[in-house]
Enzyme design. Structure first.
Site, PDB file in Angstrom:
ATOM      1  N   ASP A 113     -20.342 -46.899  47.077  1.00 47.98           N
ATOM      2  CA  ASP A 113     -21.685 -47.062  46.508  1.00 47.98           C
ATOM      3  C   ASP A 113     -22.237 -45.717  46.019  1.00 47.98           C
ATOM      4  O   ASP A 113     -22.825 -45.621  44.944  1.00 47.98           O
ATOM      5  CB  ASP A 113     -22.643 -47.751  47.502  1.00 47.98           C
ATOM      6  CG  ASP A 113     -22.565 -47.196  48.916  1.00 47.98           C
ATOM      7  OD1 ASP A 113     -21.697 -46.338  49.177  1.00 47.98           O
ATOM      8  OD2 ASP A 113     -23.372 -47.620  49.766  1.00 47.98           O
TER       9      ASP A 113
ATOM     10  N   LYS B 205     -14.975 -47.353  51.596  1.00 48.15           N
ATOM     11  CA  LYS B 205     -16.198 -47.840  52.250  1.00 48.15           C
ATOM     12  C   LYS B 205     -15.922 -47.743  53.757  1.00 48.15           C
ATOM     13  O   LYS B 205     -15.975 -48.740  54.492  1.00 48.15           O
ATOM     14  CB  LYS B 205     -16.505 -49.276  51.782  1.00 48.15           C
ATOM     15  CG  LYS B 205     -17.829 -49.827  52.243  1.00 48.15           C
ATOM     16  CD  LYS B 205     -19.049 -49.214  51.576  1.00 48.15           C
ATOM     17  CE  LYS B 205     -20.318 -49.746  52.220  1.00 48.15           C
ATOM     18  NZ  LYS B 205     -21.547 -49.055  51.734  1.00 48.15           N
TER      19      LYS B 205
ATOM     20  N   ASP C 241     -11.631 -51.424  39.853  1.00 50.85           N
ATOM     21  CA  ASP C 241     -11.957 -52.327  38.738  1.00 50.85           C
ATOM     22  C   ASP C 241     -13.422 -52.132  38.341  1.00 50.85           C
ATOM     23  O   ASP C 241     -13.755 -51.968  37.173  1.00 50.85           O
ATOM     24  CB  ASP C 241     -11.693 -53.776  39.164  1.00 50.85           C
ATOM     25  CG  ASP C 241     -11.979 -54.764  38.053  1.00 50.85           C
ATOM     26  OD1 ASP C 241     -11.690 -54.432  36.883  1.00 50.85           O
ATOM     27  OD2 ASP C 241     -12.492 -55.862  38.347  1.00 50.85           O
TER      28      ASP C 241
ATOM     29  N   TYR D  34      -7.553 -58.186  45.867  1.00 55.06           N
ATOM     30  CA  TYR D  34      -6.984 -59.083  44.851  1.00 55.06           C
ATOM     31  C   TYR D  34      -5.811 -59.902  45.393  1.00 55.06           C
ATOM     32  O   TYR D  34      -5.568 -61.009  44.945  1.00 55.06           O
ATOM     33  CB  TYR D  34      -6.483 -58.276  43.652  1.00 55.06           C
ATOM     34  CG  TYR D  34      -7.529 -57.960  42.615  1.00 55.06           C
ATOM     35  CD1 TYR D  34      -8.748 -57.416  42.984  1.00 55.06           C
ATOM     36  CD2 TYR D  34      -7.287 -58.195  41.269  1.00 55.06           C
ATOM     37  CE1 TYR D  34      -9.701 -57.106  42.030  1.00 55.06           C
ATOM     38  CE2 TYR D  34      -8.235 -57.891  40.307  1.00 55.06           C
ATOM     39  CZ  TYR D  34      -9.432 -57.348  40.691  1.00 55.06           C
ATOM     40  OH  TYR D  34     -10.369 -57.042  39.745  1.00 55.06           O
TER      41      TYR D  34
ATOM     42  N   ASP E  20     -15.148 -49.887  34.819  1.00 54.62           N
ATOM     43  CA  ASP E  20     -16.035 -50.444  33.783  1.00 54.62           C
ATOM     44  C   ASP E  20     -17.272 -49.565  33.669  1.00 54.62           C
ATOM     45  O   ASP E  20     -17.758 -49.273  32.575  1.00 54.62           O
ATOM     46  CB  ASP E  20     -16.468 -51.885  34.129  1.00 54.62           C
ATOM     47  CG  ASP E  20     -15.551 -52.936  33.501  1.00 54.62           C
ATOM     48  OD1 ASP E  20     -14.356 -52.640  33.314  1.00 54.62           O
ATOM     49  OD2 ASP E  20     -16.034 -54.053  33.198  1.00 54.62           O
TER      50      ASP E  20
END
Ligand code: IPM
Ligand code: MN
Length: 367
Positions: A223, A191, A247, A141, A251
């Site tokens: 993942d 990752k 983020d 970000y 969700d």
């Protein structure tokens, strides 16, 4: 005691859900004898329309002078032009960064009476109780370079996932400390099979684990974590992860609780401790939901749960936080639902009614 609270309603359904949060805080104030002095400010599209920027220096300063900030949501189609010079989201990012709020806590707990309103099987949901600790002021970000430009072979754009040792260490420490106060399991999500920043992240997590031998540390690739979240969600206790990964995963995780409208968040500038008075920003994780705005539809529970987190982490009022959470459960047990968590046989209510029901449980004092 008298507490100063900054209130930034923002855009879309933001003002509607924030009004219910304020209503609940006032009920808490009346019941406990504490006073909450509110100062309102603009953020996001509302601030762009009034001041030409998504966050003014005055609003930032006002927030700094308060014990905590309550925020609704930012953004909407009116300000969505990709060529626009200012965006509502910049206000929220500047506020988080400007207040140094690097640790974003996003709890996901499945309330038994909502098991029917989720899309997963009840046996998968049993016992789900986790907190995602999302790094909030670094990573993809904020990393530089970050820009878009024209070249002779077409347009190009770049974002950078950059992290310093200090940024990684403090967020992983927040994860370990939180895990220590819960079920003592920390899942560090990265990752590391591809990204350098993730390899540093993982190394630091391993190094820190020697200080936290009472906490079980595991590593998951982002993942695989996305898969595990819906396959065996009850195995998670605390997850700590990078800004963008957090983020996206939150969700997804919010769906375990039935709806984005049930998921609160706390953003703080230190180690999360119940009963402490650490400055923080509290907001639902959902967005401004422009299509539902102005219709008295949005679920205010995520915002009201965020108020409970504010009481717990920034105002030192743990018993009051418990009362707010019990009031929410009790209203849900009575069968009241907003549209997003509606199921057969339940009583459908709007934003204001849901806020009233929860506030009156608190005012009733029987919780
Ligand atoms: C959130 C939101 C924000 C984010 C947006 C509005 C900038 O999606 O709080 O999760 O990405 O952090
Ligand atoms: Mn988000």
């Amino acid at each position: 005691m008298k507490f100063a609270l900054a209130v930034l309603p923002g855009d879309g359904v933001g003002p509607e859900v924030v009004a219910q949060g304020v209503k609940v805080m006032q009920a808490v104030g009346r019941g406990s004898g504490h006073e909450f002095a509110l100062s309102y400010g603009d953020i996001g599209g509302a601030a762009i329309d009034k001041h030409g920027v998504a966050l003014t220096q005055e609003t930032l300063k006002m927030c700094k002078g308060c014990h905590a900030v309550l925020l609704g949501a930012v953004g909407g189609p009116k300000w969505d032009d990709p060529l626009a010079s200012v965006r509502p989201e910049e206000g929220l990012l500047a506020l988080r960064k400007g207040l140094g709020l690097f640790a974003n806590l996003r709890p996901v707990k499945v309330l038994p009476m909502l098991v029917d309103s989720t899309s997963l099987k009840p046996e998968v949901l049993r016992g789900v109780d986790m907190v995602v600790v999302r790094e909030l002021t670094g990573g993809l970000y904020f990393g530089k370079p970050k820009r878009q430009w024209r070249t002779s072979r077409g347009r190009r754009a770049i974002d950078s996932m950059a992290y310093s040792e200090m940024e990684i260490e403090r967020i992983i420490r927040a994860g370990f400390e939180l895990a220590r106060s819960r079920r003592r399991k920390l899942t560090s999500v990265d990752k590391a099979n591809v990204l350098e920043s993730s390899r540093l992240w993982r190394q630091i997590a391993i190094e820190l684990s020697t200080e936290y031998q009472d906490v079980e540390l595991e590593h998951q690739l982002v993942d695989a974590c996305a898969m595990r979240l819906i396959q065996r969600p009850s195995e998670f206790d605390v997850i700590v992860t990078e800004n963008t990964f957090g983020d996206i995963l939150t969700d997804e995780a919010s769906m375990l609780a039935g709806s984005l409208g049930m998921s609160p968040s706390a953003s703080i500038a230190g180690i999360p401790r119940e009963g402490s008075m650490t400055f923080g920003l509290y907001e639902p994780i959902h967005g401004s939901s422009p299509r539902r705005a102005g219709q008295n539809m949005a679920n205010p529970i995520a915002t009201i749960l965020s108020c409970a987190m504010m009481l717990r982490y920034s105002l030192g009022l743990v018993a009051e936080a418990d009362v707010v959470e019990r009031a929410i459960s009790s209203v849900l047990e009575d069968g009241y639902r907003t549209y997003d968590i509606m199921s057969e046989g339940m009583k459908k209510v709007g934003t204001v009614e849901m806020g009233d029901l929860i506030a009156s449980k608190i005012a009733g004092g029987c919780l």
